[in-house]
Design a protein around this motif. Sequence first.
Motif, PDB file in Angstrom:
ATOM      1  N   VAL A  14       5.537  -9.265  -1.233  1.00 17.23           N
ATOM      2  CA  VAL A  14       4.753  -8.651  -0.093  1.00 17.23           C
ATOM      3  C   VAL A  14       5.449  -7.622   0.664  1.00 17.23           C
ATOM      4  O   VAL A  14       6.650  -7.945   1.111  1.00 17.23           O
ATOM      5  N   ILE A  15       5.190  -6.284   0.447  1.00 15.09           N
ATOM      6  CA  ILE A  15       5.820  -5.227   1.036  1.00 15.09           C
ATOM      7  C   ILE A  15       5.064  -4.631   1.953  1.00 15.09           C
ATOM      8  O   ILE A  15       4.122  -4.057   1.670  1.00 15.09           O
ATOM      9  N   SER A  16       5.562  -4.544   3.149  1.00 16.92           N
ATOM     10  CA  SER A  16       5.098  -3.632   4.312  1.00 16.92           C
ATOM     11  C   SER A  16       6.105  -3.223   5.268  1.00 16.92           C
ATOM     12  O   SER A  16       6.784  -4.145   5.665  1.00 16.92           O
ATOM     13  N   LYS A  17       6.357  -1.961   5.444  1.00 18.78           N
ATOM     14  CA  LYS A  17       7.323  -1.039   6.334  1.00 18.78           C
ATOM     15  C   LYS A  17       7.056  -1.718   7.722  1.00 18.78           C
ATOM     16  O   LYS A  17       8.132  -2.273   8.348  1.00 18.78           O
ATOM     17  N   SER A  18       6.237  -1.795   8.130  1.00 18.73           N
ATOM     18  CA  SER A  18       5.752  -2.187   9.576  1.00 18.73           C
ATOM     19  C   SER A  18       5.518  -3.833   9.589  1.00 18.73           C
ATOM     20  O   SER A  18       5.746  -4.326  10.787  1.00 18.73           O
ATOM     21  N   GLY A  19       5.086  -4.517   8.564  1.00 16.55           N
ATOM     22  CA  GLY A  19       4.811  -5.552   8.434  1.00 16.55           C
ATOM     23  C   GLY A  19       3.140  -5.935   9.426  1.00 16.55           C
ATOM     24  O   GLY A  19       2.632  -6.926   9.355  1.00 16.55           O
ATOM     25  N   THR A  20       2.430  -4.852   9.369  1.00 16.53           N
ATOM     26  CA  THR A  20       1.168  -5.096  10.145  1.00 16.53           C
ATOM     27  C   THR A  20       0.099  -4.323   9.316  1.00 16.53           C
ATOM     28  O   THR A  20      -0.910  -4.082   9.956  1.00 16.53           O
ATOM     29  N   THR A  21       0.483  -3.826   7.980  1.00 14.77           N
ATOM     30  CA  THR A  21      -0.514  -3.185   7.154  1.00 14.77           C
ATOM     31  C   THR A  21      -1.579  -4.220   7.026  1.00 14.77           C
ATOM     32  O   THR A  21      -1.449  -4.989   6.168  1.00 14.77           O
ATOM     33  N   THR A  22      -2.738  -3.620   7.157  1.00 10.98           N
ATOM     34  CA  THR A  22      -3.945  -4.555   7.391  1.00 10.98           C
ATOM     35  C   THR A  22      -4.295  -4.902   5.872  1.00 10.98           C
ATOM     36  O   THR A  22      -4.565  -6.096   5.566  1.00 10.98           O
ATOM     37  N   GLU A  23      -4.119  -3.859   4.955  1.00 10.37           N
ATOM     38  CA  GLU A  23      -4.831  -4.177   3.636  1.00 10.37           C
ATOM     39  C   GLU A  23      -3.812  -5.103   2.914  1.00 10.37           C
ATOM     40  O   GLU A  23      -4.181  -5.874   2.243  1.00 10.37           O
ATOM     41  N   THR A  24      -2.532  -4.764   3.031  1.00  8.70           N
ATOM     42  CA  THR A  24      -1.441  -5.842   2.503  1.00  8.70           C
ATOM     43  C   THR A  24      -1.819  -7.112   3.282  1.00  8.70           C
ATOM     44  O   THR A  24      -1.538  -8.020   2.233  1.00  8.70           O
ATOM     45  N   ILE A  25      -1.876  -7.147   4.261  1.00  3.98           N
ATOM     46  CA  ILE A  25      -1.958  -8.583   4.811  1.00  3.98           C
ATOM     47  C   ILE A  25      -3.083  -9.269   4.348  1.00  3.98           C
ATOM     48  O   ILE A  25      -3.057 -10.457   4.004  1.00  3.98           O
ATOM     49  N   ILE A  37       0.799  -1.204  -0.006  1.00  2.00           N
ATOM     50  CA  ILE A  37       0.219  -0.034   0.016  1.00  2.00           C
ATOM     51  C   ILE A  37       0.822   1.184  -0.013  1.00  2.00           C
ATOM     52  O   ILE A  37       1.902   1.481   0.774  1.00  2.00           O
ATOM     53  N   GLY A  38       0.474   2.140  -0.794  1.00  2.00           N
ATOM     54  CA  GLY A  38       1.185   3.554  -0.719  1.00  2.00           C
ATOM     55  C   GLY A  38       2.553   3.438  -1.047  1.00  2.00           C
ATOM     56  O   GLY A  38       3.139   2.755  -2.245  1.00  2.00           O
ATOM     57  N   GLY A  39       3.596   3.914  -0.377  1.00  2.18           N
ATOM     58  CA  GLY A  39       4.910   3.898  -0.810  1.00  2.18           C
ATOM     59  C   GLY A  39       5.440   2.595  -1.095  1.00  2.18           C
ATOM     60  O   GLY A  39       6.470   2.429  -1.871  1.00  2.18           O
ATOM     61  N   SER A  40       5.120   1.557  -0.437  1.00  4.46           N
ATOM     62  CA  SER A  40       5.488   0.194  -0.720  1.00  4.46           C
ATOM     63  C   SER A  40       5.335  -0.166  -2.115  1.00  4.46           C
ATOM     64  O   SER A  40       5.931  -1.102  -2.432  1.00  4.46           O
ATOM     65  N   ASN A  41       4.330   0.335  -2.677  1.00  2.00           N
ATOM     66  CA  ASN A  41       4.164  -0.146  -4.143  1.00  2.00           C
ATOM     67  C   ASN A  41       4.627   1.078  -4.974  1.00  2.00           C
ATOM     68  O   ASN A  41       5.269   0.722  -6.155  1.00  2.00           O
ATOM     69  N   LEU A  42       4.457   2.394  -4.771  1.00  2.00           N
ATOM     70  CA  LEU A  42       4.853   3.494  -5.458  1.00  2.00           C
ATOM     71  C   LEU A  42       6.544   3.545  -5.661  1.00  2.00           C
ATOM     72  O   LEU A  42       6.749   3.936  -7.064  1.00  2.00           O
ATOM     73  N   GLY A  43       7.284   2.944  -5.003  1.00  2.00           N
ATOM     74  CA  GLY A  43       8.595   2.761  -5.295  1.00  2.00           C
ATOM     75  C   GLY A  43       8.880   1.978  -6.499  1.00  2.00           C
ATOM     76  O   GLY A  43       9.743   2.374  -7.280  1.00  2.00           O
TER      77      GLY A  43
END
Length: 162
Positions: free
Chosen positions: A139-150, A79-85
């Motif tokens: 799967v990319i999530s800086k926090s590892g807890t992004t609900t939408e990504t999970i 989500i967000g920057g995890s994909n935009l990069g």
Amino acid sequence: MKGIEFSFGDERIAHHRIFETAERLEPEIRNMATAISLGYESDLASLCLPDDKSMLAKVRQAIDENLQLKPVYLIVDGIGGSNLGTIAVLEAVFGKLYNQLTTATKVLYVDTVDSDGVNDIMMLVKPVLEEGGNIVLNVISKSGTTTETIANAEVLIDLLRR
């Protein structure tokens, strides 16, 4: 300002404006230096990556292993920057129409919990899987807890397992 030097040649910005900006940036520069000294224990840990040869070797190995699979699709789930990069780099290197102009691995992005969008991606990859083709899911999530990504990852992993 101590520690920062400027060389003025054919600048078009007044010297005082450059120095004012440099003074405003100095606290952030100190924050970045502190983050680098903390390594991966900082929220700004990504600053360490360009010089981390060990991490670069691991990433290169993962890339090589995944390329050996000859995947039809790479699905980037974030989500967000995890994909935009990823989008920014891919488009900068290969152009906006990469997927339409290549026969190589195509890249799909799951960046919302829009069920129609996720379903569309599933409909694209399902026939590939049924024919024995390979799909790579990143799967990319800086926090590892992004609900939408999970949530998206769980749906896609379930599809890959089936």
